[in-house]
Design a protein around this motif. Structure first.
Motif, PDB file in Angstrom:
ATOM      1  N   PRO A  23       8.902   6.353   3.270  1.00 21.64           N
ATOM      2  CA  PRO A  23       9.258   7.686   2.750  1.00 21.64           C
ATOM      3  C   PRO A  23      10.723   7.759   2.309  1.00 21.64           C
ATOM      4  O   PRO A  23      11.048   8.352   1.288  1.00 21.64           O
ATOM      5  CB  PRO A  23       8.989   8.606   3.942  1.00 21.64           C
TER       6      PRO A  23
ATOM      7  N   LYS B 197      12.747   5.156   1.374  1.00 24.26           N
ATOM      8  CA  LYS B 197      12.905   4.393   0.142  1.00 24.26           C
ATOM      9  C   LYS B 197      12.288   5.143  -1.026  1.00 24.26           C
ATOM     10  O   LYS B 197      12.842   5.206  -2.114  1.00 24.26           O
ATOM     11  CB  LYS B 197      12.219   3.030   0.287  1.00 24.26           C
ATOM     12  N   LEU B 198      11.115   5.704  -0.760  1.00 20.45           N
ATOM     13  CA  LEU B 198      10.411   6.413  -1.804  1.00 20.45           C
ATOM     14  C   LEU B 198      11.244   7.557  -2.359  1.00 20.45           C
ATOM     15  O   LEU B 198      11.355   7.730  -3.576  1.00 20.45           O
ATOM     16  CB  LEU B 198       9.103   6.956  -1.230  1.00 20.45           C
ATOM     17  N   ASN B 199      11.837   8.295  -1.432  1.00 18.83           N
ATOM     18  CA  ASN B 199      12.630   9.422  -1.917  1.00 18.83           C
ATOM     19  C   ASN B 199      13.789   8.966  -2.786  1.00 18.83           C
ATOM     20  O   ASN B 199      14.131   9.616  -3.764  1.00 18.83           O
ATOM     21  CB  ASN B 199      13.120  10.278  -0.750  1.00 18.83           C
TER      22      ASN B 199
ATOM     23  N   ILE C 229      13.748   6.360  -4.699  1.00 20.15           N
ATOM     24  CA  ILE C 229      13.168   6.051  -5.995  1.00 20.15           C
ATOM     25  C   ILE C 229      12.858   7.325  -6.761  1.00 20.15           C
ATOM     26  O   ILE C 229      13.162   7.463  -7.935  1.00 20.15           O
ATOM     27  CB  ILE C 229      11.856   5.272  -5.825  1.00 20.15           C
ATOM     28  N   LEU C 230      12.227   8.259  -6.041  1.00 19.83           N
ATOM     29  CA  LEU C 230      11.817   9.489  -6.719  1.00 19.83           C
ATOM     30  C   LEU C 230      13.027  10.212  -7.278  1.00 19.83           C
ATOM     31  O   LEU C 230      13.009  10.730  -8.388  1.00 19.83           O
ATOM     32  CB  LEU C 230      11.056  10.395  -5.755  1.00 19.83           C
TER      33      LEU C 230
ATOM     34  N   ILE D  32       4.037   8.074 -10.258  1.00 20.84           N
ATOM     35  CA  ILE D  32       4.793   6.851 -10.527  1.00 20.84           C
ATOM     36  C   ILE D  32       3.870   5.657 -10.655  1.00 20.84           C
ATOM     37  O   ILE D  32       3.970   4.850 -11.571  1.00 20.84           O
ATOM     38  CB  ILE D  32       5.791   6.576  -9.389  1.00 20.84           C
TER      39      ILE D  32
ATOM     40  N   LEU E  22       3.089   0.919  -3.003  1.00 24.10           N
ATOM     41  CA  LEU E  22       4.481   1.305  -2.871  1.00 24.10           C
ATOM     42  C   LEU E  22       5.344   0.108  -2.508  1.00 24.10           C
ATOM     43  O   LEU E  22       6.408  -0.107  -3.090  1.00 24.10           O
ATOM     44  CB  LEU E  22       4.601   2.367  -1.775  1.00 24.10           C
TER      45      LEU E  22
ATOM     46  N   LEU F   7       8.544  -1.223  -4.272  1.00 24.30           N
ATOM     47  CA  LEU F   7       9.830  -1.294  -3.576  1.00 24.30           C
ATOM     48  C   LEU F   7      10.390  -2.702  -3.641  1.00 24.30           C
ATOM     49  O   LEU F   7      11.578  -2.907  -3.851  1.00 24.30           O
ATOM     50  CB  LEU F   7       9.666  -0.854  -2.118  1.00 24.30           C
TER      51      LEU F   7
END
Lengths: 474, 474, 474
Positions: A460, A462-464, A466-467, B466, C463, C467
Motif C-alpha cells: 500500500p 509503495k502503491l501510494n 506510485i499513484l 494502472i 503490483l 513495483l
C-alpha cells in the motif's frame, strides 16, 4: 534511543527458555490440582455435574476470546504492524497468564505449601493478563517482544501484590475491576511510556497510521470486546441476581456509549464525518465506566447515564488530553489507554463510591450485607444472627458504615494509582537496560524489524507513491 | 434524489442526543429490574444458581455474536463500503436494542406500571434488532446513518405491535421466527426500498462490487451466522426436548442447504465455477426454512429436505427474481433479503402449517399440548384433568383443533406481510423527508461520504486502472 | 497429472444431488430422535433442564467454531487461495458431518434398527469431520472440491470403523483423540498426498505463498483454535474432575508450546526474526501433545513439559523433516500435518502410555477405576463390590493391569497408523480416477480455477511486478 541490535536469535530464546524452565520447575514443586480437579477428592457423595468447572468454564472461554481475539485484532490497527499487534499480544498474553498463575497462586490460592489449580485460577490469571495487555497499549509498536516479556515479568507481581493487599486490607467493592484492573493498568502503562519517551515520535511517524484493511481488522477486535464484555465484568461477582445485574449494566453502558461515540465523532470532525478510530475505541468506554458499581442496584438508567458520561470523557480525552500529555508531559500513549481506561476508570470509581453511599436496606433488602460484605455486622452482634435467619450463609463482616466503605474505596483508588505509576516508572527504567532490543525510532510500528514479512506487506505504501507520481504525471 | 448535504456534524448528534435523553428519561421513569435481577427479591429460599440468567445468558451471547459479528462482517462485502457495512450495523443494532427494550417492554413486560428488565428482555430486543438489520440489507449502501436510525425508530414499534398482537390474539407457533422475524423484516425492507427507488442504480454502479478481501470478510460473517444459528432458532422454544430438536433441525437444515448451494452455484454458472456471493448467502437458507416448525417432531429427514428446498428457492430468487423485481417493480433489494428471508420464510410457514396439520398424540405423546399449547383442552374439560396427571404443569388452552391452529397460522402470515409492507412503505416516505442526509447516487456504496478514510481505501480501484493501462501499454 | 477439464457445472451437482438424495433417503429410513430429543419420551418425571442438550450444546458450539471458523481461516493462508481454503473447508465439513452422522450412527448409535440422533451424535460427527479436515491439510490447494468430497466419502467410513473397532475391542484411553483423531488423520492424509505426488511442485510454486492479509487471516484461525481447543480436548471425557483436568492441561500445554514456538522461530531464523507460519501452526502443538493423557492425573508440570516437547518436535519437523519427506519419499504435506498432528500425536501416545503405567490408587483414589474403566475388577470379583461402595455407579471392567492397558494402547497406535495409511493410499488412487477435476500443476493454489474471482484478486502479484519494474527503472 541507542542504535542497538534487534536480532532476536539469541536473546529471545535465552529469556524464554530460562523462563520456561523456571516455570516448569515451580509448577513441579508447588502447583497441584484444586479439590475440584483432583481425582482423589471425588467420592460417593460427589455429583460430577456440580463441579466448579461448569460454573467457571463458560466465563473463562468468553474471557479467552476477549484476550486473544479481541485484544489481538484491536491491536492490529497499524498498517504495517498487523503481525506485531496480533502476535505480540499472543506472546505477552501466554506468558502473563503462566506467570500470573504462579504469582497470584502464591498470594491467593496457596495452602499446605501448594498452589491449588482450577479453572478459577485461570480466570484470575486472565485478569492479570488483561492488565498487562492494557498497559501494552501505551507502548504498542515501540517495544521489542523482549521488552514486552520483561514488562509482563515485572507488572504481574506488582499487580498481584496490589490486588492482594487491596482486597485483603482495604476490602473494596470493585466487581468489574475499574480500580484494580483499568486504573492500575492505565497508570502502570503511562509510567512505562513516560520513561520510554521518544521525542521524535511527537512529530508524527510515517508508519504510525492505518490502512483500510487494518482498520476493519481492528473493528472486528472491538466487536469481540463489545460482545463479550458483559462476561468480563460479571465474572467475579456473586452468583445469582448480582451477576444478572452486572450483565445488564454492562450491556446498557456499552450500548449507551456506542451511540454517544457516533454522535461525538461526527460532531468533533470538521467535515462532519465519522472517524473510525473513535468507533474502534470510544464505543467501549461504557464497559469500563459501569465497572466499579456493576453489581449494585444502581438502576438501568444510571448505567445508561454512566455509559454516556464515560464516552464523553473518553472522546474528549482522545481529542484534547492525549496530544497535550504527549507534548507537555512526555507521555506518549499509543492507544490512548488513559482515555479508555484511566478517565473512565476514575468516573467509574466515583460512581461506585456514590452507589456505596446511597446503598441501604430499603434498596437491597438483607442482600445488602452479601454484596457489601464488609458492612455485615461483626461476629457476636445480635443483628448478625437476625440477618442469618434471612440469609442462611451470611458471613460476619466488619460492621462498616457506608461512609467507611466509601473512604476505603477512595484509599484504594489513590493507592492503586500510586503503586501502579511507581511500578510503571521503575519498569520503564528496566526496559531501557541493554540487550532488550528496542526498535529504533524509524523502525517503530514496522513488522519487518521482528518478522519475516511477505513481499506485499508494504505494497500500500509503495502503491501510494506510485499513484501519487502517476497522478502528477497524468 | 435531491442533492442534499450529507454533513453529519449537526444532524447526527441532534438525533442521537435527543434520542438518548429521551431513552434515559424513560428508563428512569419506567424501567426497573425483574425479579431475577433485583436484590430485594432474594431471600433464604433463593438458590443463586437457579437464577434465570444461567438459562438465558449463554443464548444471549450467541445471539450477540450473530448480531454484531455475523451481520457486521456479512454486510461488509462491498469493496468500498466495509466501514459502512460493519459500523452502521453496530450503530443501528445498538439503537434498535435500546429502543426495543422500551417498546417491547411496554407491550410485553410491563406490570405495576414498570418495565421489568432481565437478560430475557435483551434476547427479545435482539430479535427486534435482527428484524431491523435484515430490513437494512435491502437498502445497504443507499442510506445515511440518520436514515437508518429513523428506520429503526419506526420499524421497532411496528414490529413490537405486530409481534404482540399476533402472539396475543392469533396465538401462533413460530419458534424460529420465520413468520414474525423473517417475513416481517423482509417485506418491511422491500417496502422501504420500493419508496427509495433509484432508477440509475438499475444500470449497475461502479462501486457496487466486491474485492477479494471484502468477499473473505463477508464469508467470515456467514460462518458466524452458520455456527450460531441453532442458538438463534432455539432460543425461544420450550426448554428440554423442544430446544434439543430445534438445535438438531437447524443444524441439519443448514448443512443441507450448504451442500445444495455449492451444487447450484456451479450449475448455474456458465463457466461451471462457484460464485462466492452464493456461498455468502444461499448456504444460510436452510436456517430460515426450518424456522416455523423447528421445535416440532418433523423428523430429521424433513429438516434436511426443507434445507434443500429453501436453498433452491433462494438461489433461483437471486438469479431470476431479484433482477426482475428491480426492473419491473422498482424493488432494489441490495442484499437479496427477499430470497434469503422472504421466499424461505414462505416455505417455512407452509411447512409449519403442514407440521401442525399432521401433529397428533401418537407422534408427540401428551407433550402435544405443551408444544401446541392452544390445542390443550379448555378449563373445565375433563380431558384437561387427565392430561395434567401426565404433565403436571400443563395450562388450560383454547381447545383448538389442528385445522383451527393452521388457519390462525395462515392469518398470521398474511397479516404480518400486510402490516410490514405497509409499515415499510410509510417508513420509506418518512426517510425521504429533508435533513436525513441520503447519499447521492454516485456516492452510494462509498465509505468516503460518511467516514474519514485512510489513503489506501480505494487503491484497488486506482490500481486496476494502472494495471489496465499497464497491460495495454505492455 | 492429466490435463483434465475442471469445469464443475455438471459433475459437482451430480455428485452432490446423488449424495443428498441418498442421505435424505437414509435419514428417512433409519434416523430418528434419541430419547432426549423425542417428545414422546417426556413424561411427568422429566425435568426439562436436565435434558442432555444442556450438557452437550455448549461444547458443540465451541467445536463448531473450531471446525468452521478456526480451520476455515487457518486454511486461507495462501495469497491466491483464500476462497478455496475457507470455502472448501465449509463444503467438506458440511458433507463430512452429514455422512458421519449416518456412518457413526450405524456403528455406534444404532438400536432397534434406528439411528438415534441427539446433539451428542453431532459432537461425534464433528470429530470425524475434524479428521477429514486435518487430512485435507495435506492436499490443500492441489485438489478439486469433487476430490475433497470423494475423500470425505471414503475417509469417514474408514475412520468410523477404526474408531468403533479400537474402542470396542482394544478399549483404549484417548480422551483428546491423539491416537484416533490426530494420528489417523495425519497418516491418512499422508497416504493420499503420497499417491497424488506432483513432481513439479517440489521445485516451488509461484502461487504457493502468502500475503500480508492472508497471513493475518490465518492467524485469526489459529487464535480461534487456541481459544477453543480446551473444549475440543475435554468434550468426551467423563464429567466432573476429569473434564476439569482436561481443560487445565490443554490450556497449559498450549501456553507452553506458544512460548516455545516464539523462541524456536527466532532461533532457527538466520536473521533472528520470527516466521509467521510458525506462529500460525507450531504454537498449537501443545494442544495435540497433551491429548492422550489429557484427563489423567499427570500434574500441571507434566502438561507444561509436554507442550514444550510437542512444540520442539513440531518445529524441527517443519524445518527439517517436511522438506526431506517431500524430496525423498514423495510426500508433499502442504500444511505440514505430519508435524502438527503426526509427531505430536506420537509423543502424546507415548506420554499417555507412561501416564497409564504410573497410574495407581494412591494417585487417583478409587476414581482410578472410572477413568481407566477397563482396569476395574471383573463382575464377581469381591474387590468390585468394595469399590462400588465408594463409587456407586462403577461398572465392572476387564480387570486389566496397567501393563496390559499400556499394551493395548501400543496396539491401538500401530493399528491406527496401519489402517489409516492404507486407507489413505487407496483413497489416493480413487482420487486419480477421471472426472474428478484435479487442478493442473499451474492452477494449484489458485482460486480462479474454481471460483468467479473479483478483479483485484491477484493485484498483489501484478503490483509486485510493477513495483519491481518501477524500482529497476528508478
Amino acid at each position: 534511543m541507542r542504535a542497538e541490535s534487534t536480532n532476536l536469535r539469541i536473546r529471545l530464546p535465552v529469556f524464554v527458555f530460562v523462563a520456561q524452565v523456571t516455570i516448569v520447575a515451580l509448577y513441579a514443586a508447588f502447583v497441584t490440582y484444586d479439590d475440584q480437579a483432583d481425582a482423589r477428592f471425588q467420592n460417593n457423595r460427589t455429583n460430577p455435574m456440580e463441579n466448579a468447572v461448569y460454573k467457571d468454564y463458560p466465563i473463562f472461554t468468553d474471557i479467552q476470546v476477549i484476550i486473544f481475539l479481541g485484544f489481538g485484532c484491536l491491536f492490529a490497527f497499524f498498517r504495517l504492524y498487523g503481525f506485531g499487534g496480533m502476535v505480540f499480544n499472543l506472546l505477552t498474553a501466554a506468558f502473563s497468564i503462566q506467570w500470573a498463575i504462579l504469582v497470584q497462586g502464591y498470594f491467593q490460592f496457596c495452602h499446605d505449601g501448594k498452589i491449588h489449580l482450577g479453572v478459577i485460577n485461570l480466570i484470575y490469571a486472565e485478569f492479570a493478563c488483561a492488565v498487562v495487555l492494557i498497559s501494552f497499549g501505551a507502548v504498542l509498536g515501540k517495544t521489542s517482544p523482549l521488552q514486552l516479556l520483561v514488562m509482563a515479568l515485572l507488572e504481574v507481581p506488582v499487580f498481584a501484590v496490589t490486588e492482594w493487599a487491596v482486597l485483603k486490607y482495604l476490602k473494596i467493592n470493585d466487581a468489574g475491576g475499574s480500580i484494580l484492573i483499568h486504573l492500575f493498568a492505565c497508570y502502570f502503562g503511562l509510567g512505562v511510556t513516560f520513561v520510554l519517551y521518544r521525542p521524535h515520535l511527537n512529530e508524527g511517524h510515517a508508519k504510525a497510521n492505518t490502512s483500510y484493511q487494518s482498520d476493519i481488522l481492528s473493528l472486528i477486535g472491538t466487536l469481540f470486546l463489545w460482545v463479550f464484555w458483559p462476561s468480563f465484568n460479571s465474572s467475579l461477582t456473586l452468583k445469582g441476581d448480582d451477576q444478572h445485574r452486572a450483565i445488564l449494566h454492562t450491556f446498557i453502558g456499552l450500548s449507551a456509549s456506542t451511540l454517544t461515540a457516533f454522535a461525538l465523532s461526527a460532531m468533533l470532525n470538521k467535515n462532519g464525518k465519522i472517524t473510525i478510530s473513535d468507533i474502534q475505541n470510544v464505543t467501549l468506554a461504557g464497559g469500563v465506566t459501569v465497572g466499579a458499581s456493576v453489581d449494585m442496584m444502581i438502576t438501568p438508567a444510571a448505567a445508561y447515564a454512566l455509559g454516556m458520561m464515560g464516552c464523553i470523557a473518553c472522546m474528549l480525552g482522545y481529542r484534547y488530553l492525549s496530544p497535550f500529555l504527549a507534548q507537555r508531559f512526555k507521555i506518549q500513549d499509543q492507544c490512548g489507554i488513559h482515555n479508555l481506561h484511566g478517565l473512565t476508570g476514575l468516573i467509574s470509581s466515583a460512581a461506585g463510591i456514590c452507589a456505596i453511599l446511597m446503598a441501604d436496606e430499603e434498596m437491597y433488602g438483607p442482600s445488602l450485607y452479601e454484596i457489601f460484605s464488609h458492612r455485615a455486622p461483626v461476629e457476636g452482634d445480635p443483628k448478625l444472627h437476625e440477618l442469618q435467619i434471612l440469609i442462611p450463609g451470611l458471613q460476619p463482616g466488619l460492621g462498616r458504615t457506608a461512609q467507611e466503605q466509601a473512604l476505603f474505596q477512595v484509599a484504594a483508588v489513590f493507592s492503586t494509582i500510586g503503586v501502579s505509576t511507581l511500578g510503571g516508572i521503575l519498569t520503564g527504567f528496566v526496559l531501557k537496560l541493554p540487550y532488550l532490543a528496542p526498535p529504533s525510532d524509524v523502525f517503530c510500528f514496522d513488522d519487518q524489524l521482528f518478522f519475516e514479512v511477505p513481499p506485499d506487506y508494504d505494497s500500500p505504501l509503495k502503491l501510494n507513491n506510485i499513484l501519487t507520481t502517476d497522478d502528477s504525471a497524468a
